[in-house]
Design a protein around this motif. Structure first.
Motif, short mmCIF file in Angstrom:
data_model
loop_
_atom_site.label_atom_id
_atom_site.label_comp_id
_atom_site.label_asym_id
_atom_site.label_seq_id
_atom_site.Cartn_x
_atom_site.Cartn_y
_atom_site.Cartn_z
N LEU A 181 67.99 -21.23 -37.83
CA LEU A 181 67.26 -20.19 -38.54
C LEU A 181 67.54 -20.23 -40.03
N ILE B 82 65.72 -23.14 -41.31
CA ILE B 82 64.28 -22.92 -41.39
C ILE B 82 63.95 -22.15 -42.67
N PHE B 83 64.71 -21.09 -42.90
CA PHE B 83 64.40 -20.26 -44.07
C PHE B 83 64.68 -21.01 -45.37
N SER C 127 62.24 -23.95 -45.82
CA SER C 127 60.86 -23.52 -46.07
C SER C 127 60.73 -22.97 -47.48
N SER D 117 59.76 -29.37 -45.33
CA SER D 117 59.14 -28.76 -44.16
C SER D 117 59.66 -29.42 -42.88
N ALA E 131 62.82 -27.91 -41.84
CA ALA E 131 62.59 -26.62 -41.21
C ALA E 131 62.11 -26.79 -39.78
N TYR F 72 63.08 -25.57 -35.56
CA TYR F 72 62.35 -24.99 -34.42
C TYR F 72 62.68 -25.72 -33.13
N LEU G 182 62.43 -13.28 -36.46
CA LEU G 182 62.72 -14.15 -37.61
C LEU G 182 61.88 -15.41 -37.57
N MET G 183 61.73 -15.94 -36.35
CA MET G 183 60.95 -17.17 -36.21
C MET G 183 59.50 -16.95 -36.67
N SER H 68 59.38 -16.58 -40.40
CA SER H 68 59.59 -17.85 -41.08
C SER H 68 58.31 -18.69 -41.06
N SER H 69 57.52 -18.53 -39.97
CA SER H 69 56.32 -19.37 -39.92
C SER H 69 55.32 -18.93 -41.00
N LEU I 104 56.21 -18.51 -44.00
CA LEU I 104 56.55 -19.32 -45.18
C LEU I 104 55.75 -20.61 -45.17
#
Lengths: 505, 153, 513
Positions: C307, C310-311, C314, C330, C333, C337, C437-438, C441-442, C444
């Protein structure tokens, strides 16, 4: 046609816009051919939808699914019920008129990229129909997003700085609400109820009785749905609607009066009826928070509308206010309010599309966008403003406009549920509607033009009629007449919609 | 852990020492050649680790003595006349017993390391080739200077 | 003949590119090498498809290299998981190579072309081998084959930064691979075998039944587990470097940015995914999920790193003006996933992780192919130079928009399928925070994809964009094949999500290779 099964009709209904898409792209170079294709197919589509409606309103519930193409549990499946059928009927019927109107408008205005325009239009209609027919939340969500993306090129049609900013707000709000709230709500529903199928009576009632979800969580879930379906334009997630007005008027007309926003409120109704169930919302008061939000939306949007001088912006805020009526109907969760909400989808669609058509016709015919510039314009454009007046009556909810019935049922629902204060809200809102809509035709017909003396159209004491292109004026007259016809036709719609609330019992 | 045990594992201590030395050089040195040297030391420590684990106490090189190899060959035995077949079989039994007594080291880790060494050489060669090109392009093999040059651009 | 083919099927997709690779060097002609490598790639792809169908039909297939039986010989174990991945790698390899022609002539000197083809095939051999093999040491060998050829491929880039990026990757990659080697050594020391299935069985000996106190089952326990722990740590960290998990990702942005476009297409689509695969094998096949996730808090560690990664990645992507670098961040990130799904260790989560390997491979491959088209025509990867290219290169720009939608995870694209599965898996595990959060994040991804779309369509054209013409047909067609695949697998998911589901089921039933 009688030997065609309803299942096949579903396939044809959703297939036709895609056929239109392909044909439009292929014949893109030859404008006349391209437009002939669109009109023919949209007319055929309307005809087929009517056939399907015949089956559905007489009690059939045809189903069709893509089979085991998708993962188990999440399948693209379609089942037609009256509410969706009504929406599909409205969308496909108005597509025909909008296409005619769009041809007049786009040509009168010498727009660029017309092929892309008609192609994206077809995809949007496909998404609207598929959403209307969806048999589960998953399908509905997929089509909801397809519509968001396919309308983005339409909103940003002009391709300039303004379009980019408008598109940014449009896509930003719609995507983020749908991903952050709507999708979460769907996944939550799935994990609690174990199914996403639209079931008469709702699927959450069982989970609630088993204690998998409590009343507060249900209310939160309802909020997630109501806000997550950003297309319902509930405040504070309404900004995309005025932002989308940078689009050419036919887009605003069909998409932001009919397809896009109506997919939003349709989804809210569908979730309320078939996922929560009327009884569950009423028993647990899950919709109460949204009642307040929707009531506030109704009033605030009306107030904002009064301050707008740009006609399309005023109509946009009017739409936000009217959409909140439908969300309110879902949140009140009585039979009458649901029916009122369902009817309002049709009534408001016809009324509002007339208003947008008028706005576009005024723009093409007289190149005016601001209300203050429209003084006396009614004398040169009598048909346009006549239609505007009729549609205004319907939107306000006065007889003989179709809107009268839907608002009546909403008010009835508010009383039924014991929320009498909502009656007050609805009344005040109607007054506000009068305040921001009626002055426009009054101004156009009664007020003297700004510079009466050197107005060319003022000849020999009479007024020279100078309307927009014929292809623009005819559709708006038809829809204006339609909004009156719906007043007398309301009982029929009521009868059609009755099964959706009864099946829950 | 007694002192004997501690020093008895001296191979492993060497491995750990070399590993950390190499790793430190890779991280700390900004000169590319030195980084590659560090990498090599790091890899060699792993080779030692494998070889160590293949060693069996008292074991010899895992090669079958020629005598046993020759006589236990069935074809070879049958080439003798039938009259002394008995004797030959006895002989073979004798050797087989000898063979069982011999303790061999595990050959597999060493074989694996042959591969790892080849990989290591390939890596080093490629790294050096890259360094040559970098030095041609930048005129230096100090990473800090190169980063500075890139930033200035 | 057919029987012979079927018998040797598991090894053929690895042997064919391996044999053709030196042939390309020996013949030394770029035209011959081009034809040969194309042939090798497409044949490999065909064979791996055949392999998938065989596995679906017969179940697991074992192949003993040279007829030596495991645990002494090397075993190639083909199951739903790796056959699926092999088909993806071979498919991407073949399509990218078909696409490569014009871009390669533009970016790599002609004299080096035959070497490129050879390295490309070697890289493919390595990746395919890593998937196919059931022998842990063999994994290391193939990993090094693919890595070494990747370093060399990256250094073919036009700028002088390419060799530097390759060198940095080489250092990081070699450390990772050596960590892997140490881990393998320690496991060998414990079990005396290198066959993954066998190691799994041998480790069972150390497992002590869970202690039940007051009717509550205590955590599982492994006797003498210190060596096992160290081995596990080395293997995990080593593979995390190769997977570019945050914060071990530093090698990736530069490598992807400065490598020739074609190389980036292939490597971005496949390399990290194969490491993720190896990771899955190590966690689920050798050590059990029980060991990794219950005794050790690997799941918590993984999802928190994922996570954060990812943040961070991104947000970093949003600020990049170099589009290749933007996509590279990307990728970091997106690996998050995959690991997020794997860390859930349930049917849906694992399916999501596996299917995202496949989907992301397609999407990222498509997007980098689009970048390749733009680089060829605009000669730049800077966003400023891409301004207004939507008018002169409409098809290429449209491909970016569609591929970008896949990256965001909009329905009807395959990105949505993985996101949806991941979401439902998180809800099932009651990881509400992770789910929320997921999803956030998407969003972003929306920003970093859409910035480029806006630049393409709404900005006044740059000097370069004004002069640009549409990309060559062969590049466009191949790009659109991949773009279409992202849409097809967004609707028709029986193959992708269905096979991934089979693979997940297989792994959760203690599926050793």
């Amino acid at each position: 046609m009688s030997n065609v099964t309803p299942e096949t009709l579903i396939q044809i209904c959703m297939g036709l816009p895609l056929v239109a898409l392909v044909l439009v792209v292929i014949t893109g170079k030859i404008a006349n051919l391209r437009e002939a294709c669109t009109i023919t197919i949209s007319s055929v589509l309307f005809f087929v939808t009517c056939q399907l409606a015949g089956h559905v309103f007489s009690g059939a519930r045809p189903e069709w699914s893509l089979g085991d193409v998708m993962m188990p549990g999440f399948e693209i499946a379609f089942q037609v019920e009256p509410l969706g059928m009504l929406f599909a009927l409205v969308a496909s019927g108005l597509w025909v008129l909008t296409t005619i109107y769009a041809i007049g408008y786009m040509r009168g205005h010498h727009e660029i990229n017309q092929t892309r325009f008609f192609a994206c239009f077809a995809i949007a209609i496909f998404a609207a129909l598929a959403a209307a027919f969806s048999a589960n939340l998953f399908t509905l969500f997929v089509m909801y997003e397809v519509m968001t993306v396919s309308t983005y090129p339409l909103v940003t049609h002009h391709g300039d700085e303004k379009a980019r900013n408008g598109g940014r707000v449009y896509l930003g709000i719609l995507l983020s609400t749908s991903v952050a709230f709507f999708m979460l709500a769907i996944a939550w529903t799935w994990s609690v109820a174990g199914t996403l199928d639209f079931t008469p009576g709702g699927v959450l009632a069982e989970a609630f009785s088993e204690g998998k979800i409590n009343a507060v969580q249900l209310a939160i879930l309802f909020c997630l749905f109501a806000f997550g379906i950003g297309k319902a334009a509930l405040m504070p997630f309404h900004r995309w609607l005025p932002a989308a007005m940078v689009a050419p008027t036919p887009v605003s007309a069909l998409l932001h009066a009919v397809a896009v926003v109506k997919v939003g409120v349709f989804s809210v109704l569908k979730v309320a009826i078939y996922i929560f169930g009327i009884d569950l919302i009423a028993d647990t008061h899950a919709g109460d928070w949204i009642c307040y939000v929707a009531a506030a939306s109704i009033l605030l949007a009306s107030l904002v509308a009064m301050t707008k001088d740009n006609l399309k912006a005023r109509l946009a805020y009017s739409t936000i206010s009217q959409l909140a009526y439908i969300t309110l109907g879902a949140a009140i969760a009585t039979e009458a309010s649901m029916l009122g909400g369902g009817m309002h989808i049709a009534m408001h669609a016809v009324g509002k599309i007339t208003l947008f058509f008028c706005a576009g016709a005024i723009y093409v015919g007289a190149h005016k966008t601001n209300i203050s510039d429209m003084r006396g314009l009614g004398r040169t454009m009598p048909f346009t403003f006549g239609a505007f007046l009729i549609a205004t009556i319907s939107i306000i909810g006065l007889p003989p406009g179709g809107g009268a019935w839907s608002k009546y049922f909403l008010a009835l629902g508010a009383v039924d549920s014991g929320k009498a204060w909502l009656m007050g809200t609805l009344m005040v809102s109607s007054l506000l509607n009068i305040a921001y809509l009626v002055p426009i035709p009054i101004l156009a017909f009664m007020a003297p033009t700004k510079n009466e003396t050197d107005d060319e159209s003022h000849v020999d004491g009479g007024w020279k009629i100078k309307e927009g292109p014929l292809l623009c004026v005819v559709p708006l007259c038809i829809t204006a007449i339609g909004s009156v016809v719906l007043f007398f036709f309301a009982n029929q719609i009521y009868q059609w919609l009755i099964p959706i609330v009864q099946s829950g019992h | 852990m007694t002192l004997t045990e501690f020093f008895g594992l001296y191979n492993y201590w060497i491995v750990v020492f070399l590993m950390m030395t190499g790793f430190y050089i890779v991280i700390a040195r900004r000169n590319m050649i030195k980084t590659v040297i560090g990498l090599n030391i790091f890899q060699v420590s792993v080779v030692l680790l494998y070889v160590t684990m293949g060693k069996v106490t008292g074991g010899t090189a895992p090669i079958i003595p020629p005598g046993i190899a020759g006589h236990s060959d069935g074809e070879h035995a049958s080439s003798h006349g039938s009259h002394d077949a008995h004797e030959v079989v006895d002989h073979a039994h004798q050797h087989a017993a000898d063979a069982a007594e011999i303790i061999y080291s595990n050959p597999l880790p060493s074989v694996l390391m042959l591969t790892a060494i080849v990989v290591g050489i390939a890596t080093t060669a490629l790294a050096l080739a890259l360094i040559v090109r970098i030095s041609e392009d930048y005129g230096t093999i100090e990473e800090d200077e190169i980063l500075l040059m890139d930033r200035r651009q | 003949m057919i029987e012979y083919l079927h018998f040797h099927l598991p090894v053929l997709p690895i042997v064919i590119p391996l044999m053709i690779a030196p042939l390309c060097v020996l013949l030394g002609s770029r035209h011959v090498a081009n034809v040969l490598s194309l042939f090798a790639c497409w044949v490999t792809f065909g064979l791996s498809l055949l392999l998938v169908s065989r596995v679906c039909e017969l179940g697991e297939i074992s192949y003993f290299l040279g007829g030596w039986k495991p645990p002494y010989g090397i075993e190639y174990a083909i199951d739903p998981l790796n056959s699926f991945l092999m088909a993806m790698i071979a498919g991407m390899g073949a399509i990218v190579l078909t696409y490569s022609g014009p871009s390669l002539r533009d970016e790599v000197p002609k004299s080096k072309h035959y070497l490129f083809y050879s390295l490309y095939l070697l890289c493919m051999t390595g990746l395919m081998g890593m998937c196919a093999t059931g022998d842990l040491f063999n994994v290391f060998v193939f990993l090094e084959i693919s890595s070494l050829s990747t370093y060399a491929l990256i250094s073919l880039g036009k700028t002088r930064r390419a060799p530097l990026a390759a060198f940095q990757y080489l250092i990081m990659g070699t450390i990772g691979a050596t960590f892997l080697l140490i881990g393998i050594g320690l496991l060998y020391q414990m079990t005396g075998t290198l066959n993954m299935a066998d190691i799994g069985v041998q480790l069972e000996r150390y497992r002590v039944a869970a202690v039940i106190v007051d009717g509550i089952e205590g955590p599982p326990h492994w006797e003498g587990s210190r060596t096992m722990l160290v081995a596990f740590a080395f293997l995990t960290v080593g593979l995390c470097i190769k997977m570019a998990v945050f914060p071990l990702h530093t090698w990736l942005p530069n490598s992807y940015t400065y490598a020739p476009s074609v190389v980036t297409c292939f490597v971005a689509a496949t390399a990290t995914k194969v490491s993720v695969y190896a990771f899955i094998r190590v966690v689920f096949g050798i050590f059990t999920p029980e060991f990794a996730f219950e005794l050790l808090p690997l799941d918590t560690a993984l999802w928190s790193f994922s996570l954060v990664g990812i943040f961070v990645a991104s947000i970093a992507a949003i600020y990049q003006t170099n589009i290749k670098r933007r996509l590279a961040y990307s990728s970091i990130a997106q690996v998050g996933y995959m690991l997020l799904g794997i860390s859930m260790a349930n049917q849906d989560g694992l399916t999501a992780g596996i299917v995202h390997m496949f989907n992301h491979g397609l999407i990222k491959g498509a997007l980098f192919m689009v970048v390749g088209c733009f680089v060829l025509r605009l000669g730049s990867v800077q966003m400023d130079d891409w301004r207004g290219a939507g008018k002169t290169m409409p098809w290429t720009s449209l491909a970016w928009a569609i591929g970008g939608l896949g990256l965001i995870g909009v329905p009807v694209t395959c990105g949505f399928i993985s996101k949806w599965l991941l979401l439902t898996a998180a809800m099932e595990d009651e990881l509400y925070l992770v789910a929320a959060l997921m999803l956030i994040s998407s969003l972003l991804a929306v920003i970093y994809v859409w910035q480029v779309v806006e630049v393409l369509y709404f900005s006044p054209p740059s000097e370069k964009a004004k002069k640009a013409t549409e990309a060559p047909l062969i590049m466009l067609v191949t790009t659109y094949v991949v773009v279409a695949a992202t849409l097809v697998f967004g609707v028709w998911t029986t193959w992708s999500a269905g096979l991934a589901g089979d693979a997940a089921r297989f792994l959760l039933q203690g599926g050793a290779p």
